[in-house]
Write an enzyme that holds these catalytic residues in place. Structure first.
Site, short mmCIF file in Angstrom:
data_model
loop_
_atom_site.label_atom_id
_atom_site.label_comp_id
_atom_site.label_asym_id
_atom_site.label_seq_id
_atom_site.Cartn_x
_atom_site.Cartn_y
_atom_site.Cartn_z
N MET A 43 0.83 -1.37 0.08
CA MET A 43 -0.08 0.05 -0.17
C MET A 43 0.82 1.41 -0.07
O MET A 43 0.35 2.20 -0.43
CB MET A 43 -0.93 0.10 1.08
CG MET A 43 -0.14 0.16 2.51
SD MET A 43 -1.24 0.15 3.91
CE MET A 43 0.01 0.24 5.14
N LYS A 44 2.26 1.07 0.36
CA LYS A 44 3.01 2.28 0.37
C LYS A 44 3.52 2.96 -0.84
O LYS A 44 3.74 4.08 -1.06
CB LYS A 44 4.32 1.95 0.97
CG LYS A 44 4.19 1.69 2.37
CD LYS A 44 3.89 2.74 3.38
CE LYS A 44 3.90 2.19 4.91
NZ LYS A 44 3.75 3.37 5.76
N ASP A 45 2.84 2.24 -1.92
CA ASP A 45 2.89 2.76 -3.45
C ASP A 45 2.07 4.08 -3.48
O ASP A 45 2.57 5.05 -3.86
CB ASP A 45 2.56 2.03 -4.55
CG ASP A 45 3.42 0.55 -4.66
OD1 ASP A 45 4.69 0.67 -4.04
OD2 ASP A 45 3.29 -0.36 -5.62
N ALA A 48 3.87 7.02 -1.59
CA ALA A 48 5.08 7.42 -2.33
C ALA A 48 4.83 8.21 -3.46
O ALA A 48 5.61 9.20 -3.59
CB ALA A 48 5.94 5.83 -2.54
#
Length: 457
Positions: A43-45, A48
């Site tokens: 989910m960090k995409d 970012a």
């Protein structure tokens, strides 16, 4: 023709998948939002790319620049994908507790990885927070996103994750649960959902060794709550600006072991090959659901990342066995060791400002081999008889020096429920003993002798 112009265009719109086996006995519908469908497998995409694009608009990130960030791995992967698509370089700092797979993956996509020690305070110059900030100061044309305090983090989930959940549940969601680390996915998503339906209940998942739960319930930042833990990606020893406690109705804490076992269950029983903090999120959410979910309720749980990051840890039987996470044998815990003393032995300490000679007298009088060093109420170091002996052989005048001049780093604090096999793996040549706080916040020492006694009783 139907195609995407770059890999970052595929971020988002991840599926909701119903949990069927691990939810046995729980009322209502429990759905997992499976974030490993993002191109960077987490989910960090989402945050970012949001942080990068917001920095570009603000003129903070210029062509040919370098992105520098402290990460547990997944944010680094998202930033690396954005950097590839947009032509930037990346340097990431990571704590040494993070899995080797995470470090290897980041290097594979062209990033430089700087590994920093885990067991230091956030403001220690060796911490991965401090090293990232220093690199940012030293390297021209660099940008430090600072995912903890960069509000673009929470905004990314407010703009994407929340609307997706609302759309895919047709507004029927009643409960939202997620692990809390930087706080972006929990609080950004929660803010959007509560704006659509104020009755949505939000459950934050924390880990033992983190400050969040107690801070939410008491308003106290208690450093005594902070100690090393193994779970990656959730919990903190700081209060990131992205953690909006008003957006989190309840906190549930989950142990490393319960999280690891649930992670493996999700793979075997649900076919979801997910990461360690996913196990934390599901275990904690289901603990809450057992007491509170009704037949018509719909709970959504965020599953942040993919299991490939943890092949050498939770998906490795030897590693799980070494840390007491497989049920081959029941071991005593730190709590059992403390209880067996019946309150008979107070913790012996020496002051950092005292002389080495004073410590030698204490070693001889009490027949002990190691002792914690304190300064006021803080544990600041440690001494061992073997270390002092070696120094005396080289220079007998060492006995007149202050303990602060010769002491080693403080013994590690461990969780009260840590089992003997886990404790034994943490005692080594660099860490001769362990410290633990009981329920009354009284500190106790655990030595090799204590572990031998616990194993042979």
């Amino acid at each position: 023709m139907q195609y995407y112009h770059s890999i970052i265009d595929t971020i988002g719109n991840t599926p909701l998948v119903k949990l069927n086996k691990v939810t046995k006995g729980i009322k209502g519908t429990v759905l997992a939002k499976v974030e490993y469908f993002n191109p960077g497998n987490s989910m960090k995409d989402r945050m970012a790319i949001k942080m990068v694009e917001d920095a570009e608009k603000a003129g903070l990130l210029k062509p040919g620049g370098t992105i520098i960030e402290g990460t547990s791995g997944n944010t680094g992967m998202g930033l690396a994908l954005a950097a590839i698509a947009k032509g930037y370089k990346c340097i990431f700092t990571m704590a040494d507790k993070q899995s080797k797979e995470k470090m290897d993956i980041l290097r594979a996509v062209g990033a430089e990885v700087v590994v920093c020690p885990t067991n230091v305070t956030p403001d220690d110059p060796r911490s991965y927070y401090s090293v990232a900030r220093k690199l940012n100061r030293d390297i021209p044309n660099s940008f430090y996103p600072n995912q903890y305090d960069n509000l673009s983090n929470a905004a990314a989930h407010y703009e994407t994750t929340g609307p997706e959940i609302w759309r895919d549940t047709e507004g029927k969601i009643t409960h939202y649960a997620a692990g809390v680390g930087t706080g972006g996915s929990m609080c950004g998503t929660a803010k959007y959902l509560k704006e659509q339906k104020s009755s949505v209940v939000t459950v934050g998942i924390d880990t033992y060794g983190s400050v969040f739960k107690k801070y939410k319930e008491t308003g106290i930042f208690d450093e005594k709550e902070i100690y090393p833990y193994l779970t990656e990606g959730i919990g903190e020893d700081i209060l990131p600006k992205n953690v909006d406690f008003d957006m989190i109705d309840h906190f549930v804490k989950v142990t490393d072991k319960d999280a690891a076992i649930m992670t493996r269950r999700l793979a075997k029983e649900e076919g979801m090959f997910v990461g360690w903090s996913c196990g934390s999120a599901v275990y904690g959410a289901l603990e809450y659901a057992k007491e509170h979910l009704k037949e018509d309720d719909v709970m959504v749980i965020i599953l942040p990342d993919h299991g490939t990051r943890y092949l050498g840890k939770v998906y490795n039987d030897d590693w799980m066995r070494d840390h007491g996470f497989l049920e081959a044998r029941e071991f005593a815990t730190a709590k059992d060791i403390v209880a067996s003393r019946n309150g008979s032995s107070a913790l012996l300490t020496v002051n950092a400002s005292s002389k080495v000679a004073d410590a030698i007298k204490l070693f001889n009088k009490e027949g002990i081999s190691q002792i914690p060093v304190v300064q006021g109420e803080e544990f600041v170091g440690s001494l061992t008889d073997s270390k002092i002996l070696g120094q005396l052989i080289d220079d007998v005048s060492i006995k007149d020096k202050s303990i602060a001049d010769v002491m080693d780093p403080s013994f590690q604090f461990v969780a009260l429920d840590s089992s003997v096999d886990v404790l034994s793996s943490m005692i080594n040549k660099n860490n001769k003993a362990l410290l633990v706080r009981d329920e009354a916040n009284k500190v106790h020492i655990i030595t090799r002798h204590d572990l031998l006694m616990a194993l042979t009783q």
